[in-house]
Design a protein around this motif. Structure first.
Motif, PDB file in Angstrom:
ATOM      1  N   HIS A 418       9.839  28.572  30.690  1.00  0.00           N
ATOM      2  CA  HIS A 418       9.122  29.757  30.222  1.00  0.00           C
ATOM      3  C   HIS A 418       8.818  29.631  28.733  1.00  0.00           C
ATOM      4  CE1 HIS A 418      13.399  31.458  29.612  1.00  0.00           C
ATOM      5  NE2 HIS A 418      12.899  31.340  28.390  1.00  0.00           N
ATOM      6  N   ARG A 440       2.616  30.697  35.256  1.00  0.00           N
ATOM      7  CA  ARG A 440       2.542  30.957  36.698  1.00  0.00           C
ATOM      8  C   ARG A 440       2.120  32.406  36.896  1.00  0.00           C
ATOM      9  NH1 ARG A 440       7.470  29.036  38.130  1.00  0.00           N
ATOM     10  NH2 ARG A 440       6.609  26.930  38.314  1.00  0.00           N
ATOM     11  N   ASP A 442       0.977  35.797  39.410  1.00  0.00           N
ATOM     12  CA  ASP A 442       1.210  36.412  40.710  1.00  0.00           C
ATOM     13  C   ASP A 442      -0.129  36.688  41.399  1.00  0.00           C
ATOM     14  OD1 ASP A 442       0.115  38.733  39.605  1.00  0.00           O
ATOM     15  OD2 ASP A 442       2.040  39.769  39.404  1.00  0.00           O
ATOM     16  N   ASN A 446      -1.186  38.465  37.087  1.00  0.00           N
ATOM     17  CA  ASN A 446      -0.224  38.760  36.033  1.00  0.00           C
ATOM     18  C   ASN A 446       0.754  37.593  35.886  1.00  0.00           C
ATOM     19  OD1 ASN A 446      -1.192  41.501  35.707  1.00  0.00           O
ATOM     20  ND2 ASN A 446      -0.157  41.959  37.642  1.00  0.00           N
ATOM     21  N   CYS A 448       4.048  35.747  35.875  1.00  0.00           N
ATOM     22  CA  CYS A 448       5.353  35.969  36.496  1.00  0.00           C
ATOM     23  C   CYS A 448       6.442  35.914  35.421  1.00  0.00           C
ATOM     24  CB  CYS A 448       5.627  34.902  37.550  1.00  0.00           C
ATOM     25  SG  CYS A 448       4.457  34.897  38.933  1.00  0.00           S
ATOM     26  N   ASN A 449       7.461  36.734  35.572  1.00  0.00           N
ATOM     27  CA  ASN A 449       8.534  36.748  34.576  1.00  0.00           C
ATOM     28  C   ASN A 449       9.907  36.807  35.230  1.00  0.00           C
ATOM     29  OD1 ASN A 449       8.566  39.354  35.493  1.00  0.00           O
ATOM     30  ND2 ASN A 449       8.338  40.315  33.483  1.00  0.00           N
ATOM     31  N   SER A 450      10.068  36.119  36.348  1.00  0.00           N
ATOM     32  CA  SER A 450      11.359  36.117  37.041  1.00  0.00           C
ATOM     33  C   SER A 450      12.438  35.424  36.226  1.00  0.00           C
ATOM     34  CB  SER A 450      11.235  35.453  38.411  1.00  0.00           C
ATOM     35  OG  SER A 450      10.702  34.150  38.303  1.00  0.00           O
ATOM     36  N   ASN A 455       6.923  32.914  32.689  1.00  0.00           N
ATOM     37  CA  ASN A 455       7.184  31.674  33.410  1.00  0.00           C
ATOM     38  C   ASN A 455       6.044  30.678  33.238  1.00  0.00           C
ATOM     39  OD1 ASN A 455       9.263  33.229  34.345  1.00  0.00           O
ATOM     40  ND2 ASN A 455       8.712  33.116  36.511  1.00  0.00           N
ATOM     41  N   HIS A 490      13.088  26.489  38.650  1.00  0.00           N
ATOM     42  CA  HIS A 490      11.737  27.011  38.498  1.00  0.00           C
ATOM     43  C   HIS A 490      10.718  25.902  38.226  1.00  0.00           C
ATOM     44  CE1 HIS A 490      12.914  31.109  38.949  1.00  0.00           C
ATOM     45  NE2 HIS A 490      11.749  31.563  38.557  1.00  0.00           N
ATOM     46  N   GLY A 528      13.153  33.860  42.679  1.00  0.00           N
ATOM     47  CA  GLY A 528      11.848  34.165  42.091  1.00  0.00           C
ATOM     48  C   GLY A 528      10.694  33.696  42.948  1.00  0.00           C
ATOM     49  N   GLU A 529       9.538  33.602  42.336  1.00  0.00           N
ATOM     50  CA  GLU A 529       8.307  33.275  43.064  1.00  0.00           C
ATOM     51  C   GLU A 529       8.271  31.835  43.568  1.00  0.00           C
ATOM     52  OE1 GLU A 529       7.687  31.924  38.943  1.00  0.00           O
ATOM     53  OE2 GLU A 529       8.557  33.713  39.857  1.00  0.00           O
ATOM     54  N   ARG A 535       6.021  27.414  45.885  1.00  0.00           N
ATOM     55  CA  ARG A 535       4.937  26.819  45.092  1.00  0.00           C
ATOM     56  C   ARG A 535       4.994  25.285  45.140  1.00  0.00           C
ATOM     57  NH1 ARG A 535       2.135  30.661  41.646  1.00  0.00           N
ATOM     58  NH2 ARG A 535       2.729  32.686  42.472  1.00  0.00           N
TER      59      ARG A 535
END
Length: 891
Positions: A418, A440, A442, A446, A448-450, A455, A490, A528-529, A535
């Motif tokens: 990040h 990254r 969403d 926006n 992502c901030n997991s 991120n 991540h 997270g995502e 991904r």
């Protein structure tokens, strides 16, 4: 399948401030839209950013038709964008492909409308990382380099910019006028470049980037530093043109720096340390050098002397929390707020006043862990005696050199997952150069901030390249010996494998470093995502097994301590008294605690055996199984495939220190001596485990942060260490409320209890134990086996299954099978007692052993060990409560 709930929430006329479609290749756009039979699709673009959405559709700009592809994504794109599978796919006709690069330097959007009445169905802007990677696969140099005429060449990858200018400054003083020069664009690579003059060396610069920013909906003139900066002005306001090969930036002897010996990865012992913590309160360091890189060069200081003793005992690598350019630390010392330590020390041990005093100044006191990157490849300026320019480079190298000279290699904690900021924020760098690419996004576009910050998207080629180029600089130009990846899960597995391959290619002959000796490890958490490969295969614990890239194992941590970092504040574990010293929280039936300790003991055994998924074990249930097939709390008890996959630990900078955790988990009636023994037992499990042990700085001195579980911005007060072992920081006030308030009622009485404050004698005992365990590990190659095959041959555990003596974990290391790994000992037996009471065990095979207490345990530092015994005639051993005992058989 398309999530219909997502579609139904979309506004009927669309939104151009959302990025709900994905341009993944020059000919392919994917859109999360319900595909109606009579729908028509268009791609709109404007080179002046004038697109406007009205009820009738997108106005202004230019338009190109798109055709729906009923077959969806092809296999290549489906593998690259797994999160987009099943969504409608649109194709751009080949005759328009030559326009794509031009369109991307402006504003782009798609719209769908009904063919019969031309009414609008939806419209959205586009996410463009995929198509940028398709068009510009650049592998060359970026940032500053020098040609044969010593002219600096500056390069910036900014394919979506309309123009890029170089702003050159003679110095970094506020108000210095910039000389502006146009940079040249290469349409094949997306790189803007300029060749300067030799006189530019050591001057400062920024870029002026004219680029469309989707978040603002217009073109912006961004004045921004270089993401490839090698040097910076104070507080990162300007990049600096420097040559890392300049002799002026190299300490004497730098080119011939000899590394401490390292035969194999499993000889590594990691010690996690923060640069500022190391010396900021060390009175033996000159005041002007405290909290800096140069403190490591003060060989007579308390801190360096402490590190030298640890190196002699067995620590091999100092792992430094982030030392790249950090966004949130004030680098100009006169602008920092000084802390009144005398005032804080005068307050009660359970007072709220300490954290109340520190909270308003927390961003101005010079302290932060540093997990908020601004520039990845420049040393942090706050740790330099002069943050304005290249002094930081020289002093960072001095630190590396000094640590190497006392027998320690250096690991950098890197945070490529990040950045501190994104978008148009003042600290954002990457996103103000190529908006929407490096982070990254969403489903709405926006960031992502997991990871708690913006991120990054290392699945994109240029983000992976930035990582590779940065790491190569740290490895070659700073001689860094290892990299610990923050939230490594991540990133993608392929990112880490590319990094490993790049490092492996570095040789002493060509690059001055042995890249194969550079160890790589990180946090393989899966959330997270990116979780579960959403991904692409992410670098999680299981994915990295067998690669030799280490991951932190939460198995031993949670089994030894009890609970986990986010649950069970007072839950006890193997080393913290669950069996027969239950606290108020654990007042359940003995049979339940007895069974739970037996379960945890299986986890402990597998961790001691290197966390190998294929290690055979007889479980407490009587099941003969493998570590990876034994599920505990819904996950395999072990997951690794080779010992250097395994980072064994029970504490780190995150969450409560080990000692603080024990203070909470031990029953209130436990005396300090017992608490220290619990603490030492947990550290012994780490020190004697197969794999790579990891320790948090100060654990050997019962380090406390007054129960602060997240001290990233809690000042020097809560993070300080006394290397002399005279003052323990327990009882420094109630920890800051933001992350700890829910536990104030529990911890307040503990902090106020004077009996729970460790003495210098307690700290000295813990320190002696820690050094002894490290020396024992170093004394035998049987503790440092370098393959799964050797571990399965030589490591076995008596006292398993349903009839075991619960609370006693026994490990036998037998060198009588296969390759000889120890010249001195033919066998080692280790006992870990997680009970308050002495425990005994008999085994007929022990009658064939000729065991003696390890000579390092016979020196009397722990008088309780006099109660330990081995009786050959009965094949029995006896182990005192909360102790680790090691016996050896000489050849």
């Amino acid at each position: 399948m398309l999530d219909q709930s997502v579609v139904e929430e979309q506004p009927s006329v669309g939104q151009l401030d959302r990025l709900r479609a994905y341009w993944v290749r020059r000919d392919t756009i994917v859109w999360n839209i319900h595909a109606l039979p009579n729908a028509r699709y268009e791609l709109h673009y404007s080179l002046d950013g004038s697109l406007e959405l009205t009820p009738q559709g997108i106005q202004h700009g230019n338009v190109l038709p798109l055709e729906r592809d009923p077959f969806g994504l092809d296999s290549t794109l489906a593998a690259a964008f797994p999160h987009l599978q099943g969504l409608p796919v649109l194709r751009l006709a080949p005759e328009h492909h030559d326009l794509v690069a031009t369109m991307l330097r402006g504003q782009v959007a798609v719209q769908a409308y009904h063919a019969d009445d031309q009414s609008l169905i939806d419209a959205t802007a586009l996410q463009i990382p995929g198509v940028l990677d398709d068009l510009y696969h650049y592998t060359g140099e970026l940032g500053v380099s020098f040609d044969e005429q010593k002219r600096p060449i500056l390069r910036l990858w900014a394919p979506t910019a309309r123009s890029v200018g170089l702003l050159l400054y003679a110095d970094s003083a506020k108000g210095t006028r910039a000389i502006r020069s146009a940079m040249t664009f290469d349409p094949q690579t997306g790189v803007w470049s300029i060749v300067g003059k030799p006189s530019w060396k050591n001057q400062f610069y920024r870029f002026l980037v004219d680029v469309f920013v989707p978040s603002t909906g217009q073109f912006e003139q961004n004045v921004v530093t270089d993401p490839y900066s090698l040097s910076l002005s104070t507080n990162s306001q300007h990049s600096q043109i420097v040559d890392l090969q300049s002799q002026r930036l190299k300490p004497k002897g730098w080119s011939k720096l000899a590394k401490p010996s390292l035969a194999k990865p499993t000889d590594i012992v990691l010690y996690e340390l923060h640069v500022r913590d190391f010396s900021i309160t060390d009175s033996s360091v000159p005041a002007e050098l405290r909290g800096t890189y140069k403190a490591f060069t003060q060989f007579e200081s308390n801190g360096v002397q402490h590190l030298q003793r640890l190196a002699k005992a067995g620590v091999s690598h100092v792992h430094l929390l982030p030392v790249f350019d950090i966004a949130t630390i004030e680098e100009h010392r006169p602008d920092r707020t000084r802390i009144d330590f005398d005032y804080l020390a005068s307050l009660p041990a359970d007072s709220t006043e300490q954290q109340a005093y520190l909270f308003p100044i927390r961003d101005r006191d010079g302290f932060n862990w540093g997990y908020d990157p601004r520039h990845y490849t420049t040393p942090e300026g706050s740790y330099s005696t002069d943050p304005d320019g290249s002094t930081r480079i020289y002093e960072f190298r001095e630190m590396v050199q000094a640590l190497n000279q006392i027998g320690l290699r250096i690991v950098m904690d890197v945070v490529y997952n990040h950045t501190h900021s994104s978008g148009q924020a003042s600290c954002a760098v990457l996103d103000r150069i190529v908006p929407g690419y490096y982070h990254r996004l969403d489903a709405d576009g926006n960031v992502c901030n997991s990871t708690c910050c913006a991120n990054t998207a290392s699945e994109q080629h240029m983000m992976e390249k930035l990582m590779l180029d940065s790491l190569r600089t740290w490895a070659v130009d700073y001689k860094v010996d290892g990299f610990r990846f923050d939230l490594m899960g991540h990133h993608l597995k392929r990112n880490l494998l590319a990094i490993r391959a790049m490092l492996d290619s570095l040789t002493l002959a060509e690059h001055g470093v042995d890249g194969k000796a550079i160890y790589v490890y990180g946090e393989g958490w899966n959330f997270g995502e990116v979780a579960d490969g959403a991904r692409g295969e992410n670098a999680s614990q299981h994915a990295m097994a067998g690669t030799g890239i280490g991951t932190f194992s939460d198995r031993l941590r949670d089994a030894a301590r009890g609970g986990g970092p986010f649950v069970g504040f007072q839950v006890q574990g193997f080393a913290t008294g669950l069996l027969d010293r239950p606290n108020v929280y654990e007042q359940r039936a003995f049979v339940e605690r007895h069974y739970q300790v037996a379960v945890l003991s299986d986890v402990v055994r597998l961790s001691l055996a290197g966390n190998l998924a294929d290690y055979p074990i007889l479980s407490c249930e009587g099941q003969q199984t493998l570590g990876g097939h034994l599920y505990i709390n819904g996950k395999p008890a072990a997951y690794g495939l080779r010992p250097d996959d395994h980072i064994a630990y029970v504490s780190a900078h995150d969450n409560e220190t080990l000692f603080d955790g024990i203070q909470v988990k031990a029953p209130i009636e436990s005396p300090m001596a017992e608490r220290v023994r619990m603490h030492n037992l947990a550290l012994s499990l780490v020190a004697l485990a197969q794999g790579i042990p990891f320790f948090h700085a100060g654990d050997e001195l019962l380090r406390s942060k007054s129960l602060d579980r997240n001290s990233y911005n809690s000042s020097d007060w809560f993070n300080r260490i006394d290397w002399t072992g005279q003052q323990n920081t327990w009882g420094s006030g109630l920890p800051p409320s933001a992350d700890n308030h829910e536990h104030w009622a529990t911890v307040g009485p503990l902090l106020a209890n004077p009996a729970l404050k460790p003495t210098a004698e307690d700290m000295a005992f813990s320190y002696a134990h820690f050094q002894t365990m490290l020396q024992i590990r170093r004394s035998s190659g049987l503790f440092r086996l370098n393959s799964a095959e050797l571990i399965k041959q030589k490591v076995w555990f008596p006292n398993t299954g349903p009839d075991q003596v619960v609370g006693l974990v026994l490990m036998v290391l037998d060198d009588g099978i296969g390759e000889q790994c120890d010249q001195q000992f033919s066998r080692v037996v280790v006992a870990f007692n997680g009970s308050h009471h002495s425990l005994s065990y008999s085994d007929a095979s022990f009658g064939h052993y000729n065991l003696q207490l390890h000579p390092l345990l016979a020196n009397g530092y722990d008088p309780v060990l006099a109660q330990a015994s081995f009786d050959r005639s009965h094949g029995s051993i006896s182990v005192p409560g909360f102790s680790c005992v090691v016996w050896v058989e000489y050849r």
